[in-house]
Design an enzyme around this catalytic site. Sequence first.
Site, short mmCIF file in Angstrom:
data_model
loop_
_atom_site.label_atom_id
_atom_site.label_comp_id
_atom_site.label_asym_id
_atom_site.label_seq_id
_atom_site.Cartn_x
_atom_site.Cartn_y
_atom_site.Cartn_z
N LYS A 93 14.71 9.00 -32.71
CA LYS A 93 15.15 8.91 -34.07
C LYS A 93 15.15 7.84 -35.05
O LYS A 93 15.28 8.06 -36.07
CB LYS A 93 15.73 10.63 -34.71
CG LYS A 93 14.80 11.75 -35.21
CD LYS A 93 15.73 12.80 -35.36
CE LYS A 93 15.22 14.18 -34.35
NZ LYS A 93 16.09 14.62 -34.29
N GLU A 139 17.77 19.28 -34.82
CA GLU A 139 18.34 19.04 -35.05
C GLU A 139 18.25 18.77 -36.90
O GLU A 139 16.84 17.65 -36.52
CB GLU A 139 19.71 17.96 -34.80
CG GLU A 139 20.47 17.57 -35.78
CD GLU A 139 21.21 16.78 -35.26
OE1 GLU A 139 21.28 16.06 -33.88
OE2 GLU A 139 22.17 16.52 -36.03
N ARG A 147 10.37 14.05 -20.78
CA ARG A 147 10.31 13.50 -21.91
C ARG A 147 8.62 13.70 -22.18
O ARG A 147 8.57 12.86 -21.47
CB ARG A 147 11.65 12.64 -22.68
CG ARG A 147 12.60 12.85 -22.76
CD ARG A 147 13.51 11.53 -23.80
NE ARG A 147 13.21 11.68 -25.12
CZ ARG A 147 14.52 12.06 -25.37
NH1 ARG A 147 15.73 12.89 -25.21
NH2 ARG A 147 14.33 12.01 -27.22
P1 ATP Z 1 16.49 11.51 -30.71
O1 ATP Z 1 16.41 11.66 -29.25
O2 ATP Z 1 15.09 10.19 -30.94
O3 ATP Z 1 17.01 11.45 -31.39
P2 ATP Z 1 16.68 14.54 -30.01
O4 ATP Z 1 15.96 14.90 -28.52
O5 ATP Z 1 18.44 14.54 -30.51
O6 ATP Z 1 15.99 13.07 -30.66
P3 ATP Z 1 15.95 16.66 -31.35
O7 ATP Z 1 16.65 17.03 -32.62
O8 ATP Z 1 17.60 17.44 -31.05
O9 ATP Z 1 15.75 15.29 -31.28
O10 ATP Z 1 14.46 17.68 -30.19
C1 ATP Z 1 15.06 18.75 -30.03
C2 ATP Z 1 14.21 19.49 -29.40
O11 ATP Z 1 13.02 18.81 -29.33
C3 ATP Z 1 14.65 19.43 -27.94
O12 ATP Z 1 15.14 20.75 -27.43
C4 ATP Z 1 14.29 17.45 -27.44
O13 ATP Z 1 14.95 18.33 -25.91
C5 ATP Z 1 12.69 18.30 -27.66
N1 ATP Z 1 12.56 16.06 -27.80
C6 ATP Z 1 12.85 15.52 -28.39
N2 ATP Z 1 12.37 14.11 -27.57
C7 ATP Z 1 11.18 14.65 -26.97
C8 ATP Z 1 10.51 14.03 -25.99
N3 ATP Z 1 10.72 12.84 -26.08
N4 ATP Z 1 9.63 14.73 -25.54
C9 ATP Z 1 9.76 15.79 -24.78
N5 ATP Z 1 10.46 16.58 -26.00
C10 ATP Z 1 11.18 16.20 -26.92
MG MG Z 2 19.48 15.65 -30.03
#
Ligand code: ATP
Ligand code: MG
Length: 560
Positions: free
Chosen positions: A273, A37, A263
């Site tokens: 984030k 996102e 994760r």
């Molecule tokens: P946050 O929860 O910090 O806002 P997010 O998961 O919402 O992060 P996205 O931009 O939606 O952030 O993530 C894009 C991709 O990266 C998703 O498929 C998510 O599962 C993966 N991702 C995000 N954080 C991690 C992590 N700590 N380890 C592995 N994959 C991750």
């Molecule tokens: Mg997300």
Amino acid sequence: MSKRELPAASNFIRSIIDEDLSQGLNDGRVATRFPPEPNGYLHIGHVKSICLNFGIADDYSGSCNLRFDDTNPDKESPEFVAAIKEDVQWMGFEWKRLCFASDYFEQLYGFAEELISKGKAYVCDLNAGEIRAYRGTLTEPGRDSPYRDRPVEENLDLFRRMRAGEFEDGSRVLRAKIDMASPNINLRDPTLYRIRKGATHHQTGEAWPIYPMYDFTHTLSDALEGITHSLCTLEFEDHRPLYDWFLENIEVPTRPRQYEFGRLNLEYTVLSKRRLTELVSQGIVDGWDDPRMPTIAGIRRRGFPAEALRDFCTRIGVTKSDGMVEMAMLENSVREALDAAAPRAMAVLNPLRVVIDNYPEGKREELVAANHPKDASMGERNLTFTRELYIDRNDFMEQAPNKKYKRLTLGGEVRLRNGYVIRCDEAVRSEAGEITELRCSYDPATLGANPEGRKVKGVIHWVSAEVGVAAEIRLYDRLFNVPIPGADGDWTRDLNPESLVTVQGIVEPFLAQAEPETRFQFEREGYFCVDSRDSTPERPVFNRTITLRDTWEKISQRAD
Ligand code: ATP
Ligand code: MG
């Protein structure tokens, strides 16, 4: 692939793909996507997902799309879109297609009408609080919305008017009609569309007063793009039944499957984030690319090579459980990559002037230094030797504190790296008692040769005071001083006050001409790179990427 890079280790996802291929599923196609996102910068957690998705595409001759999951106009921006694209490219990966979920808004709208027409979605007039109250809890079933049995025609009419912008934010939503008593809360008539008038979307402008929700958008985007293996993190395991429900109840062109992996959590930092946004907005760090941030932009500016990040991901592997990874693991990957790739140079971080009294005034000698002790292909460079030089204050003590001390002492000798053996004859002090200068003498017979009749064990680094260039050197360290920030309450109290210490040093002159982001080992000090934002040839700025050895290991052992 360079010699150092490990082959991709097998993992449960690769086993699934192997099995699917052996059964001829998806016509032997492997298609993945990385779906961030654009509401912030990518961090090291995303790196794991990038390496997994793009790595699988590479290894199976498949494809990976970069898809912006952009259904939240209030939090997203073109700045984040641009940064994410740059970060993925810097990691060394190529997407097959660059996509935006918003590209599919028209098709998604059509899928929503399809569900309504099949009696599988309805417009609900409950407000957000009421929807929550009707949803029930983990132990109690939910209750049906009073709007659940609206006739199809009425639902279609209301949904079209939602799209036409006739209703206010929050007054209505479109919901799937699944099962309010399901043990899985995600199946209790989840919201598919919400009204968000007045927002300007970075891709679609003001075209849409309604926005599709994450699960709906994500699933159908996968199906529209022909994704075969939709890989996401474990918290989406409970969403998989909903993912499958959409695919079973809507006429979709392809049938993707979702698989969940653990994760990445990393010690001594935060990866959400929300917290990263706070660090930036509260000015605790100097922007998303502050070299202490766990963002790709920060890590890159700090000097970590992309190769080291890929190597780290291979080492941590992919499993079905979330884990906490030691910062030392990432740092070891970085040290290994830099030890092999970074040319050596000399920089004095705490300069102390040395005058060699028996060296002729005005004389300059070009000595020769190897750029890498283990890699002759990196060549050699000239080092200018002059009567006045700088050494590091930490390399001099009037008296050796113990037998292990091999640096310079009053009356003692030391070798200047790549140069001569010098002896300190006098330590000159200011009125305040601070040592301001060392008067020394050198032995001309010791260039590349052992001194006659005595042993000199210590070797210290130095830079000519006549040709050396003043540089700002930023000594970065871990941003938090505990492995799990916030474990005992407020995470901002766990910030490391010494995560940035700035010193004014003296560097070899060629370093001032190096391109931004070029990495070096400053001998005996650590790995450094030219700062990409602030450095100029007139006023070079170097960032410490990492120390030569793990200095935290000792601290944590002491704390145990
Ligand atoms: P946050 O929860 O910090 O806002 P997010 O998961 O919402 O992060 P996205 O931009 O939606 O952030 O993530 C894009 C991709 O990266 C998703 O498929 C998510 O599962 C993966 N991702 C995000 N954080 C991690 C992590 N700590 N380890 C592995 N994959 C991750
Ligand atoms: Mg997300």
